[in-house]
Design a protein around this motif. Structure first.
Motif, short mmCIF file in Angstrom:
data_model
loop_
_atom_site.label_atom_id
_atom_site.label_comp_id
_atom_site.label_asym_id
_atom_site.label_seq_id
_atom_site.Cartn_x
_atom_site.Cartn_y
_atom_site.Cartn_z
N ARG A 233 0.83 -1.20 0.00
CA ARG A 233 0.00 0.00 0.00
C ARG A 233 0.87 1.26 0.00
O ARG A 233 0.36 2.36 0.17
CB ARG A 233 -0.94 -0.01 1.20
N ASN A 234 2.14 1.06 -0.20
CA ASN A 234 3.10 2.17 -0.21
C ASN A 234 3.09 2.79 -1.62
O ASN A 234 4.02 2.61 -2.40
CB ASN A 234 4.49 1.66 0.17
N LEU A 235 2.02 3.51 -1.92
CA LEU A 235 1.79 4.05 -3.25
C LEU A 235 1.74 5.57 -3.21
O LEU A 235 1.37 6.17 -2.19
CB LEU A 235 0.46 3.53 -3.82
N GLU A 236 2.09 6.18 -4.31
CA GLU A 236 1.95 7.63 -4.44
C GLU A 236 1.70 7.98 -5.90
O GLU A 236 1.99 7.19 -6.81
CB GLU A 236 3.20 8.35 -3.92
N VAL A 237 1.16 9.16 -6.12
CA VAL A 237 0.90 9.64 -7.47
C VAL A 237 2.10 10.44 -7.95
O VAL A 237 2.56 11.36 -7.26
CB VAL A 237 -0.38 10.49 -7.52
N ARG A 238 2.61 10.08 -9.12
CA ARG A 238 3.76 10.78 -9.68
C ARG A 238 3.49 11.18 -11.13
O ARG A 238 2.63 10.60 -11.80
CB ARG A 238 5.01 9.88 -9.66
N ASP A 239 4.25 12.15 -11.60
CA ASP A 239 4.20 12.54 -13.01
C ASP A 239 4.96 11.51 -13.85
O ASP A 239 5.99 10.99 -13.44
CB ASP A 239 4.83 13.91 -13.22
N THR A 240 4.41 11.22 -15.03
CA THR A 240 5.09 10.32 -15.97
C THR A 240 4.72 10.73 -17.39
O THR A 240 3.60 11.20 -17.64
CB THR A 240 4.70 8.86 -15.72
N LYS A 241 5.66 10.59 -18.30
CA LYS A 241 5.42 10.97 -19.69
C LYS A 241 4.85 9.80 -20.49
O LYS A 241 5.27 8.66 -20.33
CB LYS A 241 6.73 11.43 -20.34
N HIS A 242 3.89 10.14 -21.37
CA HIS A 242 3.35 9.14 -22.28
C HIS A 242 3.10 9.77 -23.65
O HIS A 242 2.98 11.00 -23.77
CB HIS A 242 2.04 8.56 -21.74
N LEU A 243 3.02 8.91 -24.66
CA LEU A 243 2.71 9.36 -26.02
C LEU A 243 1.20 9.29 -26.24
O LEU A 243 0.54 8.34 -25.82
CB LEU A 243 3.41 8.48 -27.05
N TYR A 244 0.68 10.30 -26.93
CA TYR A 244 -0.74 10.36 -27.25
C TYR A 244 -0.94 10.44 -28.77
O TYR A 244 -0.24 11.19 -29.46
CB TYR A 244 -1.39 11.58 -26.60
N LEU A 245 -1.88 9.62 -29.26
CA LEU A 245 -2.29 9.71 -30.66
C LEU A 245 -3.40 10.77 -30.74
O LEU A 245 -4.44 10.64 -30.09
CB LEU A 245 -2.82 8.35 -31.14
N LEU A 246 -3.17 11.80 -31.55
CA LEU A 246 -4.08 12.94 -31.59
C LEU A 246 -5.26 12.65 -32.53
O LEU A 246 -5.34 13.17 -33.64
CB LEU A 246 -3.30 14.19 -32.03
N GLN A 247 -6.17 11.84 -32.03
CA GLN A 247 -7.33 11.47 -32.83
C GLN A 247 -8.22 12.66 -33.13
O GLN A 247 -8.94 12.66 -34.13
CB GLN A 247 -8.12 10.38 -32.11
#
Length: 569
Positions: free
Chosen positions: A179-193
């Motif tokens: 349960r040792n979780l946290e919210v972090r920033d991460t980069k992802h690629l997006y297809l611009l539909q």
């Protein structure tokens, strides 16, 4: 000779599929492929296992295997059970193939060059103890809506609400339980539909002949407004994210989203097929600058797959600005349900493909699933309907006719097609009836109306029984042997015709019927010259009755199977 490319939605890798999966994609595609091959068309039927994504990793972990080994074993199982059902793929590939890795990476880089892919920063749950970001299904917790304690990060199976991982109360990692979780920033690629919306709408508009189901789903998504879709995930198993042919900086631990690479596997699997032999060319099937402009491309899928094939995959194909072949006919199906509910492995509800073959031959299932095809609406499987389709259609109509005339020939004409006599009014009427119904069958098959095609085929079987009953060779032989000879010769030729036209639906039984007449196999589709088609088995040829083609299902069997697989409880 036409060139016809056929694909059916890729079955997911995590386990043998249930009858609903078979009915909504692979089986109707096979029926159509067999029909077009019989007509002499250059037909290529491609399918594959869909092997990437979170469920594959979870299933492998549950099986105590590394994911590559798990997928390899499951691919073999799915291939073998499909073949046992008579699925006549020209190639059954794997989305984890090197061909699909290369092609997926190619599309991503081309789309980015066209301004249709961009990097964005997302917020995702990170497991400190697991030292990784957790995709939706790697997170469980308490549903904020109903309090269910094992809700997944994408959906609560108890109340059905869609969720984001950050919605869950007391979330934990499925991998470690941490349960040792946290919210972090991460980069992802997006297809611009969103940039492709007008073009995709115009493309859908250009296919008015699609089934209403396919068009309505496509327009629903277009009318609601397309969204840009993330096409990368934080997983170890999948197609690595690249740029300029090298690992993409900052995304070395990421792979492409399964729904980005899976449809590309249609093309990649064709490459796999081509590379398995020296004389095959995949480009002529997929590149319009290499000959694919004369290909008719037909896709088969359940309704839950339509959005990805009418929005996301077209965005990939069209957005690349490369000369790829796009689909001409998208044949969508509703769902086959189990007594109005869903098939469920965990609840032991419903029959899965391997279990189906354990209890009955494949043709019985093939006939039921096609004659009750879920085209216009969802269809509910019941044991009673299944038994009726087997007993009344296969055993009482087709099986009865074939067995009856062959047994009569053996007993009265020593198993030899008799000579003598001339056709009369009953035969002339039969020719007309068969010609009319044969034309209807071909028309329904061409239109990919699976249920109507099955109905048209059954109507042809009925014609034979009606002719035999009216002509009554068992009466004629008592006083007019030549008249009996004409009837028997005509009926035997009709049975041989049934073998050829039934082969797309019930290939195993059809081949047995064909063997009774020494027919070449696989068969060619009959011409419109019915008189000629009903003269292919000549006088003097030896014929033999096969074993019972279709054994009837009784109430005790139904009770046994209902107890084993579930029923209307």
């Amino acid at each position: 000779m036409a060139r016809i490319l056929i694909t059916s939605a890729l079955p997911y890798i995590n386990g043998i599929k249930h009858l609903g999966n078979l009915a909504g994609s692979m089986l109707p595609a096979d029926v159509y492929a067999r029909f077009q091959r019989a007509r002499g068309h250059d037909t290529l039927y491609i399918c594959a296992t869909d092997e990437h994504g979170t469920p594959a990793e979870l299933a492998a972990a549950a099986a105590g295997q590394d994911v590559a080994t798990y997928c390899e074993e499951q691919h073999v199982l799915q291939h073998d059970v499909g073949r046992a059902f008579g699925l006549s793929w020209d190639h059954f590939g794997r989305s984890s193939s090197p061909q699909n890795h290369r092609l997926t990476q190619h599309f991503a880089e081309v789309l980015e060059a066209q301004g249709l892919i961009e990097e964005r920063v997302d917020q995702m749950v990170y497991s400190i103890d697991d030292r990784r970001f957790l995709p939706d299904r790697y997170i469980e917790g308490t549903c904020p809506h109903c309090g269910f304690e094992k809700a997944r990060g994408d959906q609560c199976d108890n109340c059905g609400n869609l969720l984001d991982p950050t919605d869950l109360k007391d979330p934990y990692s499925v991998i470690s339980g941490s349960r040792n979780l946290e919210v972090r920033d991460t980069k992802h690629l997006y297809l611009l539909q969103t940039k492709m919306a007008d073009r995709i709408r115009a493309w859908v508009d250009s296919h008015p002949d699609w089934p209403t189901l396919a068009k309505s789903i496509a327009y629903k998504h277009l009318d609601e407004g397309l969204i840009d879709r993330g096409i990368t995930r934080d997983l170890a198993w999948g197609v690595p994210v690249t740029k300029d042919g090298l690992p993409r900086p900052g995304m070395e631990e990421k792979v492409f989203y399964v729904w980005f690479d899976a449809p590309i596997e249609y093309i990649a699997a064709t490459q796999e097929w081509a590379e398995a032999a020296l004389d095959r060319d995949w480009r002529s099937w997929w590149r319009t600058d290499a000959g694919a402009d004369d290909v008719r491309y037909v896709q088969f899928m359940g309704k839950d797959n339509v959005a990805f094939h009418t929005v996301s995959f077209p965005a990939t194909i069209l957005g690349s600005e490369e000369p790829w072949k796009s689909v001409d006919m998208l044949k969508a199906f509703n769902w086959l349900n189990w007594y109005g509910g869903k098939f469920s492995t965990s609840s032991k509800r419903g029959v899965f493909m391997d279990a189906a073959l354990d209890i009955l031959p494949p043709d019985l299932w093939r006939w039921y699933l096609t004659s009750n095809s879920p085209e216009g609406s969802d269809t509910a499987f019941t044991w009673e309907q299944f038994a009726s389709a087997v007993n009344r259609d296969l055993a009482d109509v087709l099986g009865n006719f074939v067995n009856r005339i062959l047994k009569f020939t053996e007993s009265k004409f020593d198993g030899v097609v008799p000579e003598g006599g001339q056709i009369g009014p009953l035969e002339e009427k039969l020719y007309a009836d068969v010609a009319e119904r044969l034309a209807d069958l071909a028309e329904q098959m061409d239109a990919i109306e699976i249920r109507k095609s099955a109905q048209a085929l059954r109507a042809l079987w009925v014609v034979g029984n009606e002719y035999l009953q009216e002509a009554a060779p068992w009466t004629a032989i008592k006083s007019d042997r030549d008249r009996a000879a004409v009837i028997v010769r005509t009926a035997l030729n009709l049975a041989a015709l049934y073998a050829r036209i039934s082969a797309p639906f019930i290939p195993f039984a059809a081949e047995k019927i064909g063997e009774a007449f020494g027919q070449a196999w696989p068969p060619a589709w009959p011409s419109s010259d019915v008189a000629a088609e009903l003269s292919t088995v000549p006088a003097g040829q030896t014929v033999r009755a096969p074993e019972v083609l279709f054994k009837k299902i009784d109430d005790d069997m139904i009770a046994e199977w209902a107890a084993r697989f579930g029923g209307a409880e």
